[in-house]
Design an enzyme around this catalytic site. Structure first.
Site, PDB file in Angstrom:
ATOM      1  N   ARG A   1       0.994  12.614  -8.554  1.00  0.00           N
ATOM      2  CA  ARG A   1       1.509  11.260  -8.304  1.00  0.00           C
ATOM      3  C   ARG A   1       2.960  11.107  -8.759  1.00  0.00           C
ATOM      4  NH1 ARG A   1      -2.792   7.803  -6.892  1.00  0.00           N
ATOM      5  NH2 ARG A   1      -4.781   8.242  -7.912  1.00  0.00           N
TER       6      ARG A   1
ATOM      7  N   ASP B   1      -3.627   5.412   6.528  1.00  0.00           N
ATOM      8  CA  ASP B   1      -4.078   6.639   7.178  1.00  0.00           C
ATOM      9  C   ASP B   1      -4.974   6.243   8.352  1.00  0.00           C
ATOM     10  OD1 ASP B   1      -4.794   9.301   7.589  1.00  0.00           O
ATOM     11  OD2 ASP B   1      -6.125   9.415   5.884  1.00  0.00           O
TER      12      ASP B   1
ATOM     13  N   LYS C   1       0.579   6.957   8.839  1.00  0.00           N
ATOM     14  CA  LYS C   1       0.172   8.120   9.647  1.00  0.00           C
ATOM     15  C   LYS C   1      -0.385   7.611  10.962  1.00  0.00           C
ATOM     16  CE  LYS C   1      -1.660  11.221   6.071  1.00  0.00           C
ATOM     17  NZ  LYS C   1      -2.945  11.816   5.623  1.00  0.00           N
TER      18      LYS C   1
ATOM     19  N   GLU D   1       0.849  -1.196   0.000  1.00  0.00           N
ATOM     20  CA  GLU D   1       0.000   0.000   0.000  1.00  0.00           C
ATOM     21  C   GLU D   1       0.885   1.247   0.000  1.00  0.00           C
ATOM     22  OE1 GLU D   1      -2.471   1.543  -0.707  1.00  0.00           O
ATOM     23  OE2 GLU D   1      -4.036   1.477   0.816  1.00  0.00           O
TER      24      GLU D   1
ATOM     25  N   PHE E   1      -2.019  16.026   4.764  1.00  0.00           N
ATOM     26  CA  PHE E   1      -2.321  15.407   3.480  1.00  0.00           C
ATOM     27  C   PHE E   1      -1.082  15.419   2.587  1.00  0.00           C
ATOM     28  CE2 PHE E   1      -4.158  14.719  -0.667  1.00  0.00           C
ATOM     29  CZ  PHE E   1      -4.971  13.629  -0.392  1.00  0.00           C
TER      30      PHE E   1
HETATM   31  P1  IMP Z   1      -7.404   4.960   5.015  1.00  0.00           P
HETATM   32  O1  IMP Z   1      -8.504   4.013   4.704  1.00  0.00           O
HETATM   33  O2  IMP Z   1      -7.873   6.168   5.769  1.00  0.00           O
HETATM   34  O3  IMP Z   1      -6.222   4.315   5.711  1.00  0.00           O
HETATM   35  O4  IMP Z   1      -6.915   5.581   3.644  1.00  0.00           O
HETATM   36  C1  IMP Z   1      -6.160   4.860   2.792  1.00  0.00           C
HETATM   37  C2  IMP Z   1      -6.175   5.432   1.400  1.00  0.00           C
HETATM   38  O5  IMP Z   1      -6.489   6.821   1.379  1.00  0.00           O
HETATM   39  C3  IMP Z   1      -4.793   5.286   0.829  1.00  0.00           C
HETATM   40  O6  IMP Z   1      -4.716   4.120   0.055  1.00  0.00           O
HETATM   41  C4  IMP Z   1      -4.627   6.521   0.003  1.00  0.00           C
HETATM   42  O7  IMP Z   1      -5.004   6.241  -1.333  1.00  0.00           O
HETATM   43  C5  IMP Z   1      -5.575   7.536   0.586  1.00  0.00           C
HETATM   44  N1  IMP Z   1      -4.872   8.516   1.446  1.00  0.00           N
HETATM   45  C6  IMP Z   1      -4.825   8.537   2.784  1.00  0.00           C
HETATM   46  N2  IMP Z   1      -4.069   9.549   3.241  1.00  0.00           N
HETATM   47  C7  IMP Z   1      -3.634  10.190   2.137  1.00  0.00           C
HETATM   48  C8  IMP Z   1      -2.767  11.332   1.951  1.00  0.00           C
HETATM   49  O8  IMP Z   1      -2.242  11.977   2.866  1.00  0.00           O
HETATM   50  N3  IMP Z   1      -2.532  11.685   0.653  1.00  0.00           N
HETATM   51  C9  IMP Z   1      -3.061  11.007  -0.412  1.00  0.00           C
HETATM   52  N4  IMP Z   1      -3.851   9.938  -0.275  1.00  0.00           N
HETATM   53  C10 IMP Z   1      -4.137   9.534   0.993  1.00  0.00           C
HETATM   54 MG    MG Z   2      -5.463   7.024  -3.254  1.00  0.00          MG
END
Ligand code: IMP
Ligand code: MG
Length: 178
Positions: free
Chosen positions: A167, A105, A133, A101, A154
């Site tokens: 990207r 987050d 994070k 991954e 972010f």
């Molecule tokens: P989660 O489900 O909150 O852990 O989010 C995971 C997904 O959100 C990751 O696979 C990323 O694609 C996107 N994401 C989370 N934080 C960021 C960030 O700071 N920048 C860009 N994409 C993020």
């Molecule tokens: Mg993403």
């Protein structure tokens, strides 16, 4: 090539290279000799650059596959809703699988993917993320190989996007507020 829109660098190009080398070495040492190739599975689109660099630092036989999940839309807040948009090409049953991954987050996405993959009965399943994070974590998530911990901001670059942009940046940075 630091863009005007980037206020701060979280992971420099140099640190990216060092981190990927370290992770490749850790993964290589962890698996040693396997009966069949390691299956390295990347979550698209975010992990595509990290995957490409990471697999070149893993010194055991491997195959790659990709999984696309439904994402955030164009926002910066995770909905936690995960659907498979494009599934793997092959079965992971009985195989050694490494899930890759770009960033963990809240942990919701990764947690659901891990559960989904476990239901397919791999022999072993381990996980690797380039960015983590910890301060944003809502769901306890399995991370076996972790790149860099970053603050709850972010991030874009090295595969991570904001509305599909940024990207391609070779480093990870924080966007200026609009
Ligand atoms: P989660 O489900 O909150 O852990 O989010 C995971 C997904 O959100 C990751 O696979 C990323 O694609 C996107 N994401 C989370 N934080 C960021 C960030 O700071 N920048 C860009 N994409 C993020
Ligand atoms: Mg993403």
């Amino acid at each position: 090539m630091q863009l005007d829109e980037i206020t701060k660098i979280l992971v420099s190009e140099d640190e990216v290279t060092k981190t990927v080398k370290r992770l490749g070495a850790e993964i290589t040492a962890h698996y040693g000799q396997l009966e069949r190739e390691l299956m390295v599975i990347g979550l698209l689109k975010g992990s595509f650059i990290f995957m490409a660099d990471l697999v070149r630092q893993i010194r055991i036989p491997l195959v790659v596959d990709f999984l696309t999940l439904s994402s955030y839309g164009d926002g910066t807040v995770s909905s936690g809703d995960v659907k498979v948009v494009m599934d793997l090409d092959s079965s992971i049953e009985g195989r050694d699988v490494l899930l890759v991954e770009d960033i963990v987050d809240t942990g919701r996405t990764f947690c659901k993917v891990i559960r989904m993959m476990r239901n397919r009965n791999p022999r072993t399943l381990s996980t690797c993320t380039f960015l983590n994070k910890p301060a944003a974590r809502m769901v306890d998530t399995q991370i076996d190989f972790c790149g860099v911990d970053i603050p709850d901001e972010f991030a874009v670059g090295y595969g991570l996007d904001y509305a599909q942009n940024y990207r391609h940046l070779p480093y990870v940075g924080v966007l200026k507020p609009a």
